[in-house]
Scaffold this motif. Sequence first.
Motif, PDB file in Angstrom:
ATOM      1  N   ALA A   1       0.832  -1.211   0.000  1.00  0.00           N
ATOM      2  CA  ALA A   1       0.000   0.000   0.000  1.00  0.00           C
ATOM      3  C   ALA A   1       0.866   1.260   0.000  1.00  0.00           C
ATOM      4  O   ALA A   1       0.498   2.272  -0.614  1.00  0.00           O
TER       5      ALA A   1
ATOM      6  N   ARG B   1      -2.407   5.371  -0.685  1.00  0.00           N
ATOM      7  CA  ARG B   1      -2.000   4.503   0.414  1.00  0.00           C
ATOM      8  C   ARG B   1      -2.785   4.766   1.709  1.00  0.00           C
ATOM      9  O   ARG B   1      -2.957   3.856   2.516  1.00  0.00           O
TER      10      ARG B   1
ATOM     11  N   ILE C   1      -6.229   2.731   1.058  1.00  0.00           N
ATOM     12  CA  ILE C   1      -6.317   1.412   0.425  1.00  0.00           C
ATOM     13  C   ILE C   1      -5.949   0.275   1.386  1.00  0.00           C
ATOM     14  O   ILE C   1      -6.410  -0.861   1.221  1.00  0.00           O
TER      15      ILE C   1
END
Lengths: 234, 222
Positions: B153, B159, B162
């Motif tokens: 990620a 990031r 997710i």
Amino acid sequence: MSVVHLRAVVALLGRFPALAGVDLDVESGEAVLLQGPNGAGKTSLLRLCAGLLAPASGEAVVLGHDLGRDRRSVRREVGMLAHATFLYDDLSVYENVCFWARAAGGSPAEAEAAIARLEIDTRLRDIPVVRLSTGQRRRTSLAVLVARRPRLWLLDEPHAGLDQAGRDIVDGLVRDAVDAGATVLVASHELDRTRTIASRVITIAGGVVVADQPIPGRSMPVGPAPERGGPDVA
Amino acid sequence: MWHDVRLIAGKDLRIEWRSQVATGQVAPFAILVLVLFGFALDADTVALRTFTGGLYWVTVLFSAVLAIQRSFALESADGNRDALRLSGIEPAAIFFGKATALVVQLVLLEVLLGAGVAVLYGPSVEDFPLLVATAGVATIGVAAAGTLYGVLAAGLRVRETILPILLLPVLAPVLIGATRAFDDALGTVAVNGWNWLALLGLTAVVYVAFGALAFGVLLEDS
């Protein structure tokens, strides 16, 4: 054997050819200035030599390692000063330098010596780097580089953010590294200053080398590459 | 290799100790979730005791996501991901070092949550060794999977959001196994908790092995 040997090297950033067929040879003990406009490919060339950017095609050999097959091996032997600091904000100057020195097989004593070499104020030694000025952070990044004692120094705008004393220290570091047999590539827009420490100027534009000229009056020391190439700071 | 594992783990723990993110943000969040579960179940002590295992591990997983995000945010800042790649440290050593630091943080968090559960939900413990063994094995599984998906990620532009979407489905087997084993240890459901612990151990071994092998590829390419 060349420390850096590139033939028709293409490297991509996504689909964009950051390097579009670079031919370059750099011998042991050379200090080479990379110049060119923004976006010319200077940083990409340094990242390629560091093993951070993979060649898409062509022949790329750095310190005897074929970058097309093995980029990890070359990373242990290079040191890079980038636009990013490569520092942990919550660690102190000493802790940062010591961490990266030990990661490269160095010792705390080498970290201490590197901090002293960069003339970082002893009162700042135990201060988290997040509290430091840009110039002091830059000096700390340089101390990390010195503590690693690489065979190939890759410096991206090394004078940026530094005061006059710091710039003089950078020049001294480059000279010491070359005297110790290391090889230095410096990407810089400060041409007048960097010309005093380099023996050769490479001009890059559009991802290719367009000019390669020696600097008159500056000899190129040639010798075998050392095991660890930085100035002996321990 | 173990020198580098200690180096990475020590660095991560030193940064957490210095920044106080784990104690100042992750731990209060975890306690808050426990309290909110109490509100959601209308402070029904029978229901809370019955579902203590599941509520505890859901809280651990939510809190672990925060700790994992924090662990890899350190490496995303100021080019440290590149610096780690340049360091020459073996990727497996980085994996084990970061996972070890996460294990230490999660163990401390679980002890705190255990105290919180004892006060808020009032469960009784019938098999303490099973409880401790389950917590240990599940923590290793969460840390291993979290480290692997954390580096994946961290290389993506999205990031911040997710990681939970990627990680929580992968941790479902840990949640199920740890909850069942806890149910037995707390005497709330008649199951063989040691069998669930064995399954949990197998899951943890797979996560650790896969993480050690795949971490380097993800560090390079994501």
